[in-house]
Design a protein around this motif. Structure first.
Motif, PDB file in Angstrom:
ATOM      1  N   LEU A   1      42.444  27.638  70.786  1.00 49.50           N
ATOM      2  CA  LEU A   1      42.649  26.322  70.177  1.00 49.50           C
ATOM      3  C   LEU A   1      41.578  25.347  70.666  1.00 49.50           C
ATOM      4  CD1 LEU A   1      44.534  24.433  68.467  1.00 49.50           C
ATOM      5  CD2 LEU A   1      45.576  23.821  70.662  1.00 49.50           C
ATOM      6  N   ALA A   2      41.401  25.308  71.970  1.00 47.85           N
ATOM      7  CA  ALA A   2      40.437  24.355  72.539  1.00 47.85           C
ATOM      8  C   ALA A   2      39.022  24.655  72.077  1.00 47.85           C
ATOM      9  CB  ALA A   2      40.520  24.388  74.064  1.00 47.85           C
ATOM     10  N   MET A   3      38.684  25.934  72.036  1.00 45.38           N
ATOM     11  CA  MET A   3      37.319  26.296  71.643  1.00 45.38           C
ATOM     12  C   MET A   3      37.045  25.884  70.207  1.00 45.38           C
ATOM     13  SD  MET A   3      34.358  27.421  72.289  1.00 45.38           S
ATOM     14  CE  MET A   3      34.355  28.340  73.820  1.00 45.38           C
ATOM     15  N   VAL A   4      37.969  26.175  69.316  1.00 40.34           N
ATOM     16  CA  VAL A   4      37.744  25.820  67.916  1.00 40.34           C
ATOM     17  C   VAL A   4      37.629  24.309  67.760  1.00 40.34           C
ATOM     18  CG1 VAL A   4      38.738  25.831  65.612  1.00 40.34           C
ATOM     19  CG2 VAL A   4      38.843  27.902  67.025  1.00 40.34           C
ATOM     20  N   ALA A   5      38.489  23.584  68.464  1.00 38.89           N
ATOM     21  CA  ALA A   5      38.436  22.120  68.374  1.00 38.89           C
ATOM     22  C   ALA A   5      37.080  21.607  68.868  1.00 38.89           C
ATOM     23  CB  ALA A   5      39.572  21.505  69.177  1.00 38.89           C
ATOM     24  N   LEU A   6      36.631  22.152  69.969  1.00 41.67           N
ATOM     25  CA  LEU A   6      35.341  21.710  70.518  1.00 41.67           C
ATOM     26  C   LEU A   6      34.195  22.066  69.582  1.00 41.67           C
ATOM     27  CD1 LEU A   6      35.897  22.633  74.262  1.00 41.67           C
ATOM     28  CD2 LEU A   6      35.530  20.328  73.357  1.00 41.67           C
ATOM     29  N   GLN A   7      34.296  23.212  68.959  1.00 37.18           N
ATOM     30  CA  GLN A   7      33.254  23.587  68.004  1.00 37.18           C
ATOM     31  C   GLN A   7      33.225  22.630  66.823  1.00 37.18           C
ATOM     32  OE1 GLN A   7      34.518  27.589  67.226  1.00 37.18           O
ATOM     33  NE2 GLN A   7      33.102  28.507  68.704  1.00 37.18           N
ATOM     34  N   MET A   8      34.399  22.298  66.323  1.00 39.64           N
ATOM     35  CA  MET A   8      34.457  21.396  65.171  1.00 39.64           C
ATOM     36  C   MET A   8      33.877  20.026  65.507  1.00 39.64           C
ATOM     37  SD  MET A   8      38.043  22.089  63.163  1.00 39.64           S
ATOM     38  CE  MET A   8      38.936  21.077  64.344  1.00 39.64           C
ATOM     39  N   LEU A   9      34.098  19.588  66.733  1.00 39.89           N
ATOM     40  CA  LEU A   9      33.627  18.260  67.123  1.00 39.89           C
ATOM     41  C   LEU A   9      32.131  18.230  67.414  1.00 39.89           C
ATOM     42  CD1 LEU A   9      36.605  17.325  69.471  1.00 39.89           C
ATOM     43  CD2 LEU A   9      36.098  16.310  67.244  1.00 39.89           C
TER      44      LEU A   9
ATOM     45  N   VAL B   1      44.099  20.620  76.258  1.00 40.54           N
ATOM     46  CA  VAL B   1      44.186  21.754  77.190  1.00 40.54           C
ATOM     47  C   VAL B   1      42.859  22.517  77.220  1.00 40.54           C
ATOM     48  CG1 VAL B   1      45.086  23.273  75.387  1.00 40.54           C
ATOM     49  CG2 VAL B   1      45.602  23.742  77.810  1.00 40.54           C
ATOM     50  N   MET B   2      42.503  23.002  78.394  1.00 38.41           N
ATOM     51  CA  MET B   2      41.309  23.829  78.616  1.00 38.41           C
ATOM     52  C   MET B   2      39.997  23.063  78.431  1.00 38.41           C
ATOM     53  SD  MET B   2      42.395  26.944  79.358  1.00 38.41           S
ATOM     54  CE  MET B   2      41.001  28.014  79.052  1.00 38.41           C
ATOM     55  N   LEU B   3      40.065  21.747  78.315  1.00 39.78           N
ATOM     56  CA  LEU B   3      38.820  20.984  78.105  1.00 39.78           C
ATOM     57  C   LEU B   3      37.854  21.196  79.262  1.00 39.78           C
ATOM     58  CD1 LEU B   3      36.982  18.842  76.816  1.00 39.78           C
ATOM     59  CD2 LEU B   3      38.390  17.087  77.911  1.00 39.78           C
ATOM     60  N   ASP B   4      38.371  21.033  80.466  1.00 36.75           N
ATOM     61  CA  ASP B   4      37.472  21.128  81.615  1.00 36.75           C
ATOM     62  C   ASP B   4      36.974  22.551  81.829  1.00 36.75           C
ATOM     63  OD1 ASP B   4      39.248  18.641  83.634  1.00 36.75           O
ATOM     64  OD2 ASP B   4      37.950  18.482  81.881  1.00 36.75           O
ATOM     65  N   ASP B   5      37.743  23.507  81.334  1.00 34.08           N
ATOM     66  CA  ASP B   5      37.327  24.903  81.524  1.00 34.08           C
ATOM     67  C   ASP B   5      36.215  25.277  80.553  1.00 34.08           C
ATOM     68  OD1 ASP B   5      40.641  24.945  81.873  1.00 34.08           O
ATOM     69  OD2 ASP B   5      39.484  25.965  83.438  1.00 34.08           O
ATOM     70  N   LEU B   6      36.243  24.685  79.383  1.00 31.37           N
ATOM     71  CA  LEU B   6      35.309  25.123  78.340  1.00 31.37           C
ATOM     72  C   LEU B   6      34.094  24.206  78.194  1.00 31.37           C
ATOM     73  CD1 LEU B   6      37.861  26.184  75.554  1.00 31.37           C
ATOM     74  CD2 LEU B   6      36.611  27.631  77.163  1.00 31.37           C
ATOM     75  N   LEU B   7      34.244  22.957  78.545  1.00 28.01           N
ATOM     76  CA  LEU B   7      33.134  22.012  78.348  1.00 28.01           C
ATOM     77  C   LEU B   7      32.616  21.578  79.701  1.00 28.01           C
ATOM     78  CD1 LEU B   7      31.420  20.396  76.333  1.00 28.01           C
ATOM     79  CD2 LEU B   7      33.099  18.549  76.531  1.00 28.01           C
ATOM     80  N   ASP B   8      31.400  21.956  79.977  1.00 24.87           N
ATOM     81  CA  ASP B   8      30.812  21.571  81.252  1.00 24.87           C
ATOM     82  C   ASP B   8      30.529  20.075  81.255  1.00 24.87           C
ATOM     83  OD1 ASP B   8      28.830  24.586  81.315  1.00 24.87           O
ATOM     84  OD2 ASP B   8      30.803  24.152  82.179  1.00 24.87           O
ATOM     85  N   ASP B   9      30.819  19.468  82.381  1.00 25.38           N
ATOM     86  CA  ASP B   9      30.438  18.072  82.517  1.00 25.38           C
ATOM     87  C   ASP B   9      29.011  18.028  83.019  1.00 25.38           C
ATOM     88  OD1 ASP B   9      32.337  15.202  83.736  1.00 25.38           O
ATOM     89  OD2 ASP B   9      31.292  15.628  81.877  1.00 25.38           O
ATOM     90  N   GLU B  10      28.227  17.266  82.381  1.00 31.58           N
ATOM     91  CA  GLU B  10      26.821  17.270  82.708  1.00 31.58           C
ATOM     92  C   GLU B  10      26.550  16.414  83.934  1.00 31.58           C
ATOM     93  OE1 GLU B  10      25.183  18.126  78.259  1.00 31.58           O
ATOM     94  OE2 GLU B  10      24.314  16.547  79.463  1.00 31.58           O
ATOM     95  N   ILE B  11      25.697  16.942  84.787  1.00 33.57           N
ATOM     96  CA  ILE B  11      25.286  16.209  85.976  1.00 33.57           C
ATOM     97  C   ILE B  11      23.983  15.492  85.638  1.00 33.57           C
ATOM     98  CG2 ILE B  11      24.718  16.346  88.403  1.00 33.57           C
ATOM     99  CD1 ILE B  11      27.572  17.239  87.675  1.00 33.57           C
ATOM    100  N   VAL B  12      24.042  14.204  85.662  1.00 31.23           N
ATOM    101  CA  VAL B  12      22.848  13.425  85.356  1.00 31.23           C
ATOM    102  C   VAL B  12      22.542  12.556  86.558  1.00 31.23           C
ATOM    103  CG1 VAL B  12      21.804  11.782  83.781  1.00 31.23           C
ATOM    104  CG2 VAL B  12      23.499  13.395  82.937  1.00 31.23           C
ATOM    105  N   THR B  13      21.321  12.547  86.982  1.00 33.09           N
ATOM    106  CA  THR B  13      20.949  11.763  88.157  1.00 33.09           C
ATOM    107  C   THR B  13      20.701  10.319  87.764  1.00 33.09           C
ATOM    108  OG1 THR B  13      18.569  12.022  87.948  1.00 33.09           O
ATOM    109  CG2 THR B  13      19.782  13.817  89.012  1.00 33.09           C
ATOM    110  N   GLY B  14      20.711   9.482  88.779  1.00 35.63           N
ATOM    111  CA  GLY B  14      20.397   8.084  88.542  1.00 35.63           C
ATOM    112  C   GLY B  14      18.979   7.733  88.896  1.00 35.63           C
TER     113      GLY B  14
END
Lengths: 627, 549
Positions: free
Chosen positions: A62-70, A202-215
């Motif tokens: 479910l989470a993967m398909v939703a993320l793909q659609m977005l 659900v599963m957002l943090d597992d499937l979508l990496d949070d990007e590390i951006v420096t300042g």
């Protein structure tokens, strides 16, 4: 050096998504099921259609398909919402918050009572207690993707009866996501999204990496910028327009140019503006107009300074005050009259003063002659066939316009953005800059074929961790806001735009970095000689000392902390040096600065909690230039 | 590097035969720029043929004479004219075709500003006439305007001149104008600024303008009709208090406003009379037997101002061209149109009823085959078509050229040898009147140019019918392949659009080809209220300076 590729046609859903949709559609009947008729209800009582069908999928699928659609940065994703919005964890969670609030406070999916439906529809406005405020996607989060589906149609028909269709069209025109040429979600697709929301992403943090951006930011202005500015001094649009004897508003008989608009009051003579110019001695701030309505998003003006355009209107032309047809306004400063148009926002004027564009459900492009003809209209209704204007769904939101010199093709640019329409309420700090590593901009050529301009094939270019990208009048420079740690802006990046015909009927483009500016702000406006840039910056604690206070805890600064404010800064692109040119009072927001051809800067002043705004002109760039 | 300033002015995709395929914005190019004008110098005056007017009737009645006169006019506008400045790095002749030296909108704006601004405020507010010597001085100053621009220091000028080392770049100095005006036309337009503004702020004259009656006119025309045939004569403009009297030994019908308008009178073998004011048409018809008679018409017209939105008619040396440039890059080629007899018949028989369409096939001609220019940005454009209108006749001489890969057939077959170079690849048609006065459908070309004869026959309406001349590149849209230039242009200066004219068969029959006006607000020019929107430009300039002492 990254090279752009011709953007492929919009990909259809992946095979996985197609199969899943087929499964869910078959299981759920595609949203055509009607709710059961309550016992005892009249035979002709309203029956609410399904808002969202339950979806029986495992969490990860479910989470993967939703993320793909977005359009999130996951394998198999379509380019969709991410064309305009950076799809990050924090963004999605913020939309979840909005969606949950809407469901808790506004939406009753089983509504059958017209009065209740009317209340619900009102709840979807920017201000539920003010029927003159527009419907807003920001109120319902993810559910904006369902604006065109059966349930919302039902809601508006129930609420407004005979006016249901036009009211729904107004709602959908403003709220429906995604926009532009991206196809709307079908009911099965929305079902998946709604199911995911109901499971708290659900599963957002597992499937979508949070990007590390420096300042990190190292300020730089390359020789390429200096060369560009040097070239523009004689060949840029400022010179070209001057050679074409462009008549500047308020300058007839005025010498020097700083004496233009001398018949307009200085802000220093007005009770609300006495201190605005004190920190740049010798500068003039002239109040060109006081508006009695709230503008929406940015303000831009014609190169000759005569016309000022923005989203928002005074509702005087709408037959039904609660039905906001004429959503944007073009002000003619010559005779101080308003032209209400049925576009929404995001104005832009071509640098040769020949036309303008506004966004609605599609981009609308019109010639200036429409505005300058005798008996110029007070209303301008766009329709599918409303010559002399034309429409284009190839030009996305947050578009900016540039016209290449030497007879070259015109260009528009659009990409990920952060909505910035602060100042109506207390606004502290600049908008987020959460642009992902997959951010890219779309360049759309308007190709001159010898007789007319035609929208050519869009070209995409990767601009990782950048957004809110704008184009200089000549198209030669681009400026973007850069993402930093935690979604906080990390300055600006300047790029050099170079399009090259690819021999196959289109273009390839490059946009190499040529400059880095390490201060924050929003909505840059380039001068027509492309030496200057003006930005606005929402006051935050770090500004206290610059404003003359001892620090954020200074008692004199507390009003700024509680009421907010925004100031205008002038940036010299040859040095990177910035100069604050306004000193707004607490609760006053100087926003959306932009240049007219002769170097005067126009900007909009909003007053927190008020619908009174001012159009103001500044000669700061002329003063600093030594003119 | 040369400068071409292309501005975007959106006039909509109305003229696009397939607007669904493209989202078009129509542009308007503002040039010649100041630096181009310095190179070109003052525009080369059109050397009008002063004898042409006296031969007007003959041209109306003979397609051969008409085409000869048109080719002569073409030669005059194509004649190479030397540039005003030397180009040290260009090896070839430094010339432009005469028409390409003419003024564009940018020139007119610059000249008008220079002449108007210094006028005393009282004169400006009164919209008074610009003194002749001051207007002349402004035109003479125009080539030097660039010397007053801070953005054009000496070195930049030298670099610009040095950059022009190819013929296509030299030709590009004439820029990408859509419309260019010979000095006689340009001067008249600027001198008429107050008339143009008055019409813009008020309204142009109606199609029929009444006035004091002039001397009655008696005309006789032989009429030979086959059984059941009819022929229409007119229009006749009748002043208030006056009448039209028509007689023929046949059935007569006099109608108002259009041939199919309200009936004013009917007669059969006796006079038919109708009162003014207004526009009347006379239809002579035969019943079951042929008719051989004479139509006699006496009528008294009003003395109506010819061009109510200008300071009188254009002078004889006025001329205007309208160019169709096409991009020669980004995969774009020149669409091809069949103007042979068969091609014209297919157009007429097509479902789009008189629409040239997008053409059949394309070509990619080089600079040796088609007039080609390169803009400052390095973009290459080809001239696929050129309208030429010259004021040597009462209702102008209308000539139009279009490029063809087989230029010596049909409308190019009679091209004189004097038309040389790339111009040998252009075909031509011409009109001089609303009605076709040549009874010979072949125009007399049957022996020497049979395919031209066949093509002319294909569009011949019968003697007295609406004339024909249509350019397949410039006349786009429904019905535009069945036009004659003069029919649409009679409405110049009004708010009518070409699309409206072509879509109003009841009010403006025969694709607008018939004369329905007894006055021509801007003397057949569309430049004032369309195209370059000159009236609007003049008005904006005038209003801008109103408050300046």
């Amino acid at each position: 050096m990254a090279r752009a590729t011709i953007r492929a046609p919009m990909r259809t859903a992946t095979q996985q998504l197609a199969v899943l949709l087929a499964i869910t559609a078959a299981a759920c009947g595609g949203g055509d099921d009607a709710g059961t008729i309550p016992d005892g209800a009249p035979i002709d009582a309203a029956v609410a259609p399904v808002f969202a069908n339950p979806v029986d999928l495992p969490d990860d699928e479910l989470a993967m398909v939703a993320l793909q659609m977005l359009g999130a940065n996951v394998e198999g994703a379509d380019r969709n919402c991410n064309a305009c919005h950076s799809i990050t964890r924090s963004r999605l969670r913020s939309w979840e918050v909005l969606s949950d609030a809407a469901m808790a406070n506004c939406i009753d999916v089983d509504v059958t009572d017209p009065a209740a439906a009317l209340t619900m529809a009102a709840c979807l406005r920017e201000n539920p207690n003010d029927a003159t405020t527009p419907f807003s996607a920001g109120v319902i989060g993810f559910y904006a993707t369902a604006a065109d589906l059966e349930w919302f149609t039902y809601l508006f028909d129930l609420a407004y009866a005979a006016d249901g269709e036009p009211m729904h069209a107004d709602f959908s025109g403003r709220v429906l996501m995604p926009r532009g040429d991206h196809p709307s979600f079908t009911q099965p697709e929305f079902d998946i999204l709604a199911e995911w929301v109901s499971r708290d992403l659900v599963m957002l943090d597992d499937l979508l990496d949070d990007e590390i951006v420096t300042g990190d930011c190292t300020e730089s202005i390359s020789q390429a910028v200096l060369d560009h500015v040097d070239l523009m001094e004689t060949t840029g649009w400022k010179s070209v327009n001057e050679a074409a004897s462009l008549n500047m508003y308020g300058c007839a008989g005025a010498t020097p140019v700083r004496d233009c608009m001398a018949d307009q009051p200085l802000a220093s003579t007005l009770s609300y503006g006495t201190s605005w110019a004190v920190d740049l001695p010798g500068s003039k701030l002239r109040v060109l107009r006081e508006n009695n309505y709230r503008s929406a998003y940015w303000t831009r003006s014609s190169p000759d300074g005569r016309f000022v355009a923005h989203g928002g209107n005074d509702d005087s032309q709408d037959g039904n005050p609660s039905m906001t047809n004429y959503e944007s306004t073009i002000i003619d400063l010559v005779d101080d009259h308003l032209i209400h148009t049925t576009a929404l926002y995001d104005p832009g004027f071509f640098p040769d003063n020949s036309g303008w564009a506004l966004q609605g459900s599609v981009a609308r492009i019109c010639p200036m002659s429409v505005l300058t003809a005798p008996g110029a209209p007070t209303n301008f209704l766009y329709s599918a066939n409303s010559p002399p204007c034309v429409s284009s769904n190839q030009i996305g939101l947050y578009q900016h316009l540039g016209a290449a010199l030497g007879g070259g093709d015109h260009w528009t640019i659009d990409g990920p953005f952060e909505s910035d329409s602060g100042g109506h309420q207390t606004t502290i700090g600049d908008p987020e800059a959460s642009f992902t590593s997959t951010s890219r901009v779309d360049f759309v050529p308007l190709e001159f074929d010898g007789t007319s301009y035609s929208v050519g094939t869009p070209v995409s270019y990767n601009t990782p961790n950048e957004g809110d990208t704008e184009m200089s009048p000549s198209t030669g420079l681009l400026i973007s806001r850069v993402s930093g740690t935690g979604g906080v802006q990390n300055g600006f990046r300047l790029r050099k735009f170079v399009p090259t015909p690819d021999g196959g009927g289109g273009y390839t483009v490059t946009a190499d970095e040529v400059g880095r500016l390490c201060f924050n702000g929003g909505k840059p406006g380039f001068s027509y000689d492309e030496r200057w840039m003006a930005i606005h910056h929402y006051i935050e604690d770090s500004d206290a000392v610059d404003l003359g206070f001892t620090g954020p805890s200074d008692p004199g600064f507390q009003a700024y902390r509680s009421q907010g404010a925004a100031n205008i800064y002038l940036v010299d692109l040859t040095t990177g040096e910035k100069t604050r040119i306004t000193r707004m009072n607490p609760g006053q927001y100087a926003l959306f600065p932009h240049f007219r051809n002769d170097g005067w800067i126009y900007f909009d002043v909003r007053n927190s909690g008020s619908s009174t705004e001012y159009i103001v002109a500044s000669d700061a760039a002329l003063l600093v230039s030594g003119l | 590097m040369r400068r071409v300033l292309a501005a975007v002015v959106i006039v909509g995709g109305c003229s696009d035969p397939d607007p669904a395929d493209r989202c078009e914005v129509v542009s308007r190019t503002f040039a010649l720029t100041a630096e181009e004008r310095k190179l070109v110098g003052e525009a080369s005056p059109y050397p009008a043929d002063p004898t042409l007017r006296a031969r007007g009737d003959a041209l109306d009645r003979s397609q051969r004479l008409r085409r000869d006169a048109a080719w002569d006019a073409v030669a005059r506008v194509l004649e190479p004219v030397p540039l005003a400045e030397d180009l040290p790095l260009h090896p070839g002749p430094e010339t432009l075709p005469r028409w390409h030296t003419w003024y564009g909108r940018d020139d007119l704006t610059r000249v008008f500003q220079h002449a108007f601004r210094p006028l005393p405020q009282a004169l400006r507010l009164a919209r008074g006439p610009i003194p002749d010597d001051e207007l002349d001085a402004a035109f003479a100053w125009n080539p030097r305007a660039v010397e007053e621009l801070a953005s054009w220091p000496e070195q930049r000028w030298l670099d610009y001149v040095a950059s022009l080392d190819t013929q296509v770049e030299v030709d590009g100095v004439g820029d990408l104008q859509r419309v260019q005006y010979a000095p006689g036309a340009a001067r008249h337009l600027l001198a008429s600024y107050s008339d143009q503004i008055a019409c813009l702020e008020g309204a142009p004259p109606d199609a029929f303008v009444d006035g004091a009656p002039v001397q009655p006119v008696l005309t006789r025309a032989p009429v030979t009709l086959a059984a059941c045939e009819e022929r229409v004569y007119g229009p006749y403009f009748i002043a208030t208090g006056e009448r039209l009297a028509a007689y023929a030994n046949a059935k007569l019908l006099v109608s108002r406003d259009t041939p199919d308008g309200d009936v004013a009178c009917v007669a059969d073998g006796y006079p038919c009379e109708a009162e003014g004011p207004g526009t009347l048409w006379v239809t002579v018809s035969a019943d079951g037997a042929p008719v051989d008679t004479e139509l006699v018409v006496e009528h008294t017209a009003p003395d109506a101002p010819w061009a109510g939105c200008l300071d009188g008619r254009f002078p004889t040396d006025a001329a205007v061209v309208k160019a169709d440039w096409r991009r020669a890059e980004l995969g774009r080629e020149v669409p091809l149109h069949d103007t042979s007899a068969a091609g014209l018949a297919a157009i007429a028989a097509g479902t789009d009823d008189g629409d040239w369409g997008g053409g059949a096939g394309t070509a990619d001609p080089g600079a040796d085959d088609i007039y080609t220019i390169v803009s400052e940005g390095g973009d290459r454009f080809r001239l696929v078509a050129l309208h030429v209108m010259t004021r040597e006749l009462d209702h102008w001489l209308w000539t139009t050229l279009w490029w063809s890969p087989d230029p010596d057939t049909d409308f190019g077959a009679d091209r004189p040898d004097a038309i040389a170079g790339v111009w040998r690849n252009y075909k031509m048609c011409a009109t001089t009147a609303f009605a076709e006065g040549d009874p010979d459908p072949t125009g007399g070309f049957g022996a020497d140019h049979p395919d031209l004869a066949a093509a002319l026959t294909a569009v011949h309406p019968g003697a007295g019918g609406p004339s024909w001349c249509s350019n397949p590149y410039l006349e786009v849209g429904h019905g535009n392949a069945s036009t004659n230039c003069v029919g649409c242009h009679q409405h110049g200066g009004t708010s009518l659009t070409a699309e409206e004219i072509l879509a109003s068969p009841d009010e403006l029959p025969a694709s607008g080809r018939l004369q329905v006006r007894n006055n021509f607000p801007s003397d057949y020019s569309w430049a004032t209220t369309s195209g370059d929107f000159l009236a609007q430009m003049l008005r904006e300039e005038v209003l801008y300076w109103d408050d300046v002492p």
